[in-house]
Scaffold this active site. Structure first.
Site, PDB file in Angstrom:
ATOM      1  N   SER A   1       0.845  -1.207   0.000  1.00  0.00           N
ATOM      2  CA  SER A   1       0.000   0.000   0.000  1.00  0.00           C
ATOM      3  C   SER A   1       0.873   1.247   0.000  1.00  0.00           C
ATOM      4  O   SER A   1       0.606   2.218  -0.728  1.00  0.00           O
ATOM      5  CB  SER A   1      -0.898   0.032   1.244  1.00  0.00           C
ATOM      6  OG  SER A   1      -1.781  -1.063   1.265  1.00  0.00           O
TER       7      SER A   1
ATOM      8  N   ALA B   1      -4.652  -0.806  -2.605  1.00  0.00           N
ATOM      9  CA  ALA B   1      -4.014  -0.190  -1.430  1.00  0.00           C
ATOM     10  C   ALA B   1      -5.060  -0.053  -0.332  1.00  0.00           C
ATOM     11  O   ALA B   1      -6.188   0.375  -0.599  1.00  0.00           O
ATOM     12  CB  ALA B   1      -3.460   1.181  -1.801  1.00  0.00           C
ATOM     13  N   LYS B   2      -4.676  -0.401   0.886  1.00  0.00           N
ATOM     14  CA  LYS B   2      -5.603  -0.222   2.001  1.00  0.00           C
ATOM     15  C   LYS B   2      -5.336   1.170   2.559  1.00  0.00           C
ATOM     16  O   LYS B   2      -4.496   1.369   3.444  1.00  0.00           O
ATOM     17  CB  LYS B   2      -5.390  -1.316   3.051  1.00  0.00           C
ATOM     18  CG  LYS B   2      -6.490  -1.372   4.098  1.00  0.00           C
ATOM     19  CD  LYS B   2      -6.352  -2.613   4.966  1.00  0.00           C
ATOM     20  CE  LYS B   2      -7.265  -2.564   6.181  1.00  0.00           C
ATOM     21  NZ  LYS B   2      -8.681  -2.775   5.894  1.00  0.00           N
ATOM     22  N   ALA B   3      -6.016   2.153   1.952  1.00  0.00           N
ATOM     23  CA  ALA B   3      -5.792   3.560   2.287  1.00  0.00           C
ATOM     24  C   ALA B   3      -6.968   4.091   3.088  1.00  0.00           C
ATOM     25  O   ALA B   3      -8.119   3.766   2.800  1.00  0.00           O
ATOM     26  CB  ALA B   3      -5.633   4.376   1.004  1.00  0.00           C
TER      27      ALA B   3
ATOM     28  N   TYR C   1     -11.923   4.617   2.807  1.00  0.00           N
ATOM     29  CA  TYR C   1     -12.970   4.355   3.792  1.00  0.00           C
ATOM     30  C   TYR C   1     -13.979   5.488   3.904  1.00  0.00           C
ATOM     31  O   TYR C   1     -14.980   5.348   4.596  1.00  0.00           O
ATOM     32  CB  TYR C   1     -12.340   3.945   5.138  1.00  0.00           C
ATOM     33  CG  TYR C   1     -11.730   2.564   4.976  1.00  0.00           C
ATOM     34  CD1 TYR C   1     -12.480   1.422   5.238  1.00  0.00           C
ATOM     35  CD2 TYR C   1     -10.465   2.398   4.438  1.00  0.00           C
ATOM     36  CE1 TYR C   1     -11.968   0.160   5.004  1.00  0.00           C
ATOM     37  CE2 TYR C   1      -9.939   1.137   4.189  1.00  0.00           C
ATOM     38  CZ  TYR C   1     -10.702   0.023   4.478  1.00  0.00           C
ATOM     39  OH  TYR C   1     -10.202  -1.231   4.219  1.00  0.00           O
TER      40      TYR C   1
END
Ligand code: PPE
Length: 313
Positions: free
Chosen positions: A64, A158-160, A164
């Site tokens: 990420s 990507a866990k951005a 969220y």
């Protein structure tokens, strides 16, 4: 405070008390969402606490950061060690671990490059993500009117943190309309994922899940499910899932670190299968939790035991 937190927080290589893990509001992350993060579960096992798929989560965090040109000061091995030590110093038996890498205080304006990169790792006790009865009885969900982030806008691999905001729209709409969670379609109208879960659909003993190109996070639980389904003789095919395939499925379930394997009993008030968790979902759920909690042999090397030397893992 509602967070049932563990006292020690890891910050750039040192442990600090929870109360001191604060930041200035002018930090770049506050205005621009400049943060990559992870969510990892540490399970209580007969051999003490064990972190589930630690290395894979650490690697996804590194991935990420790379996508966002954020130079992480720590290697994947460093992150694994930091998380293991964090569980140890907190004397935790089980926890949800949240590493955060973000742009801190330095300069304002969209260009992030002049801001320092801060790495924090917190952990807390987190129970059932979608309600106490969710794992056992399944949940009622809707298809969201909000699409998932489109390709070439915010990268879904990507866990951005910024992703969220989209998840929050999906979640809030679902809750406002009396559902536990929402399923997002991608920009083409095909099934993508939940606000914080991947999704699997079972029909006639065939299991499908949307491929990564449908704007889904490469979930680590998703990967575990694919492995376990194969073991059960039901290989998963990653293929595009039209919305209506949800309604006529025998079984549909969500999976994720927080949600584990959560059956869906209705979607848009249409009953899925018999309206209760089906056999494939139940078998996968039982198998995953048996391995995670150390009740079954860890044949894939998914558990990182906290009270063993790091080298042994
Ligand atoms: N999709 C999304 C959008 C997502 O946020 C998650 C995890 C997954 C899929 C499943 O990924 P994995 O955990 O690697 O199997 N969501 C995390 C955050 C939930 C939260 O509320 O925060 C989680 O499950 O920990």
């Amino acid at each position: 405070m509602a967070i049932d937190y563990y006292e020690n927080v890891w910050h750039n290589g040192k442990f600090i008390p929870w109360e001191e893990a604060t930041l200035h509001v002018a930090s770049h992350v506050v205005s621009y969402g400049t943060c990559l993060f992870e969510g990892i579960r540490c399970y209580e096992t007969p051999q003490g606490p064990a972190i589930f798929r630690l290395k894979d989560h650490a690697q996804r965090l590194a991935d990420s950061c790379k996508i966002y040109r954020m130079e992480l000061a720590y290697s994947v091995a460093d992150l694994q060690q930091a998380m293991t030590e964090l569980i140890r110093v907190n004397h935790a038996q089980h926890a949800y671990i949240r590493p955060l890498v973000f742009r801190g205080l330095g300069d304002l304006g969209v260009n992030p490059l002049k801001n320092p990169i801060e790495t924090y790792i917190l952990c807390w006790r987190w129970g059932k993500y979608l309600g106490d009865e969710a794992l056992k009885n399944g949940i009622d969900v809707c298809v969201s009117s909000w699409n998932r982030i489109a390709p070439n806008t915010l990268p879904s691999m990507a866990k951005a943190a910024a992703n969220y905001m989209n998840s929050q729209l999906i979640k809030m709409e679902a809750v406002a309309n009396g559902y536990v969670e929402g399923i997002a379609l991608d920009h083409t109208g095909n099934v993508s994922e939940g606000s914080g879960e991947n999704i699997f659909v079972v029909r006639n003993n065939r299991i499908v899940t949307p491929p990564l190109a449908n704007s889904v996070l490469p979930g680590i639980t998703r990967d575990s499910v694919i492995t376990l389904a194969e073991e059960l003789g039901l290989p998963v095919s990653e293929q595009v899932v039209p919305r209506e395939a949800l309604y006529i499925a025998d079984e549909v379930f969500f999976c994720g670190t927080a949600a584990e394997i959560t059956p869906l009993r209705s979607i848009d008030r249409i009953v899925i299968g018999k309206g209760r968790p089906g056999p494939v979902t139940r078998e996968l759920q039982e198998r995953l939790l048996a391995i995670a909690s150390g009740r079954a042999e860890d044949k894939y090397g998914w558990l990182a035991y906290v009270h063993q030397p790091v080298a042994a893992r």
